[in-house]
Design an enzyme around this catalytic site. Structure first.
Site, PDB file in Angstrom:
ATOM      1  N   ASP A  10       0.786  -1.255   0.000  1.00 21.05           N
ATOM      2  CA  ASP A  10       0.000   0.000   0.000  1.00 21.05           C
ATOM      3  C   ASP A  10       0.812   1.298   0.000  1.00 21.05           C
ATOM      4  OD1 ASP A  10      -1.962  -1.901   0.188  1.00 21.05           O
ATOM      5  OD2 ASP A  10      -2.835  -1.172   2.060  1.00 21.05           O
ATOM      6  N   ASP A  48      -4.561  -0.744  -1.794  1.00 22.83           N
ATOM      7  CA  ASP A  48      -5.857  -0.537  -1.162  1.00 22.83           C
ATOM      8  C   ASP A  48      -6.759   0.083  -2.234  1.00 22.83           C
ATOM      9  OD1 ASP A  48      -6.973  -0.956   1.467  1.00 22.83           O
ATOM     10  OD2 ASP A  48      -7.065   1.218   1.761  1.00 22.83           O
ATOM     11  N   HIS A  50     -10.747   0.899  -2.858  1.00 23.93           N
ATOM     12  CA  HIS A  50     -12.123   0.865  -2.349  1.00 23.93           C
ATOM     13  C   HIS A  50     -13.126   1.485  -3.324  1.00 23.93           C
ATOM     14  CE1 HIS A  50     -10.445  -0.270   1.466  1.00 23.93           C
ATOM     15  NE2 HIS A  50      -9.893   0.902   1.715  1.00 23.93           N
ATOM     16  N   HIS A  54     -17.496   3.111   0.457  1.00 22.82           N
ATOM     17  CA  HIS A  54     -17.024   1.898   1.143  1.00 22.82           C
ATOM     18  C   HIS A  54     -17.375   1.933   2.630  1.00 22.82           C
ATOM     19  CE1 HIS A  54     -13.828  -0.911   2.734  1.00 22.82           C
ATOM     20  NE2 HIS A  54     -14.373  -1.617   1.767  1.00 22.82           N
ATOM     21  N   HIS A  83     -10.539   7.239   1.298  1.00 20.73           N
ATOM     22  CA  HIS A  83      -9.158   7.089   0.824  1.00 20.73           C
ATOM     23  C   HIS A  83      -9.101   5.986  -0.229  1.00 20.73           C
ATOM     24  CE1 HIS A  83      -9.597   3.954   3.846  1.00 20.73           C
ATOM     25  NE2 HIS A  83      -8.659   3.293   3.189  1.00 20.73           N
ATOM     26  N   LYS A 108      -7.002  -4.878  -2.680  1.00 17.12           N
ATOM     27  CA  LYS A 108      -7.794  -5.339  -1.533  1.00 17.12           C
ATOM     28  C   LYS A 108      -8.734  -4.249  -1.062  1.00 17.12           C
ATOM     29  CE  LYS A 108      -4.186  -3.992   1.613  1.00 17.12           C
ATOM     30  NZ  LYS A 108      -5.004  -2.889   2.155  1.00 17.12           N
ATOM     31  N   CYS A 153      -2.295  -2.718   7.702  1.00 16.31           N
ATOM     32  CA  CYS A 153      -2.175  -3.693   6.610  1.00 16.31           C
ATOM     33  C   CYS A 153      -0.919  -4.544   6.694  1.00 16.31           C
ATOM     34  CB  CYS A 153      -2.293  -2.981   5.273  1.00 16.31           C
ATOM     35  SG  CYS A 153      -3.971  -2.348   5.048  1.00 16.31           S
TER      36      CYS A 153
HETATM   37  C1  VGL Z   1      -4.819   0.837   5.597  1.00 17.34           C
HETATM   38  C2  VGL Z   1      -6.321   1.895   6.945  1.00 17.34           C
HETATM   39  C3  VGL Z   1      -7.294   1.806   5.978  1.00 17.34           C
HETATM   40  C4  VGL Z   1      -3.437   0.312   5.396  1.00 17.34           C
HETATM   41  C5  VGL Z   1      -5.783   0.705   4.618  1.00 17.34           C
HETATM   42  O1  VGL Z   1      -3.007   0.171   4.236  1.00 17.34           O
HETATM   43  O2  VGL Z   1      -2.757   0.052   6.424  1.00 17.34           O
HETATM   44  N1  VGL Z   1      -5.097   1.412   6.759  1.00 17.34           N
HETATM   45  N2  VGL Z   1      -7.018   1.217   4.818  1.00 17.34           N
HETATM   46 ZN    ZN Z   2      -8.393   1.247   3.233  1.00 17.46          ZN
END
Ligand code: VGL
Ligand code: ZN
Length: 199
Positions: A10, A48, A50, A54, A83, A108, A153
């Protein structure tokens, strides 16, 4: 020799400075991740990704502030600012990331009603995300992890990897955390207890 795969988690515009969910000091991981990507023959990046509206977005829960928690059928959920919305600039990999031409990408958090921190299983803990299949394709027995965020993550991916029997190393200098209420120290404790190696 078992194949070792580098998994870069990510490193996206929204998690870096000025992004919608900026992780403190996130840019510091970019040179470290680039170095690792040069060193490893096999690289998988996670993203990430979404849909609008979401379930993890505070904006989808009127009256609930960002960074508060709600109960969902899949368990406790932190409500994040919007995000990494699919196909928006915030969801793109950071432009300074030097992605090998043959790297694979696992997205994801694509399901509207379930969040996914781990790249192995969604937060319902049963729906596969795709990293295990990608690693099986490469006959990987060991993974090395770098990226964002250490306490979400990276943590959940590392724990699931251990559960699935992978040898796991997390490169501390190539990770940064969000650290909500001590979550960063807790993440390292949990990874340590699960037999995750630090490097
Ligand atoms: C993440 C919060 C929400 C991450 C992803 O990549 O750690 N954290 N979505
Ligand atoms: Zn996220």
């Amino acid at each position: 020799m078992p194949t070792t795969v580098l998994v870069v988690i990510d490193i996206q515009t929204d998690f870096c400075g000025g992004g919608a969910l900026a992780v403190p000091d996130a840019e510091a991981v970019i040179p470290a991740a680039n170095r690792l990507m040069r060193d490893f023959r096999r690289v998988i990046l996670t993203q990430d990704w979404h849909p609008l509206g979401h379930v993890s977005f505070a904006s989808s829960h009127p009256g609930q502030p960002e960074f508060s928690r709600v109960s969902l059928p899949s368990g406790q959920q932190v409500l994040w600012p919007d995000h990494c919305v699919a196909d928006t600039p915030g969801a793109s990999f950071h432009p300074d990331l030097e992605i090998p031409a043959d790297a694979a990408v696992v997205r994801k958090g694509v399901h509207p009603r379930i969040d996914s921190y781990s790249a192995f299983f969604e937060n319902d803990r049963t729906t596969p995300v795709g990293l295990d299949a990608a690693l099986q394709d490469l006959a990987a027995a060991e993974i090395v992890l770098a990226g964002l965020a250490t306490d979400y993550c990276v943590l959940q991916t590392a724990l699931d990897a251990r559960q699935l029997g992978y040898d796991v190393t997390v490169v501390e200098a190539a990770c940064r955390g969000i650290d909500l209420e001590g979550s960063l120290a807790e993440a390292w404790r949990r990874m340590d207890a699960a037999g995750v190696r630090g490097a």
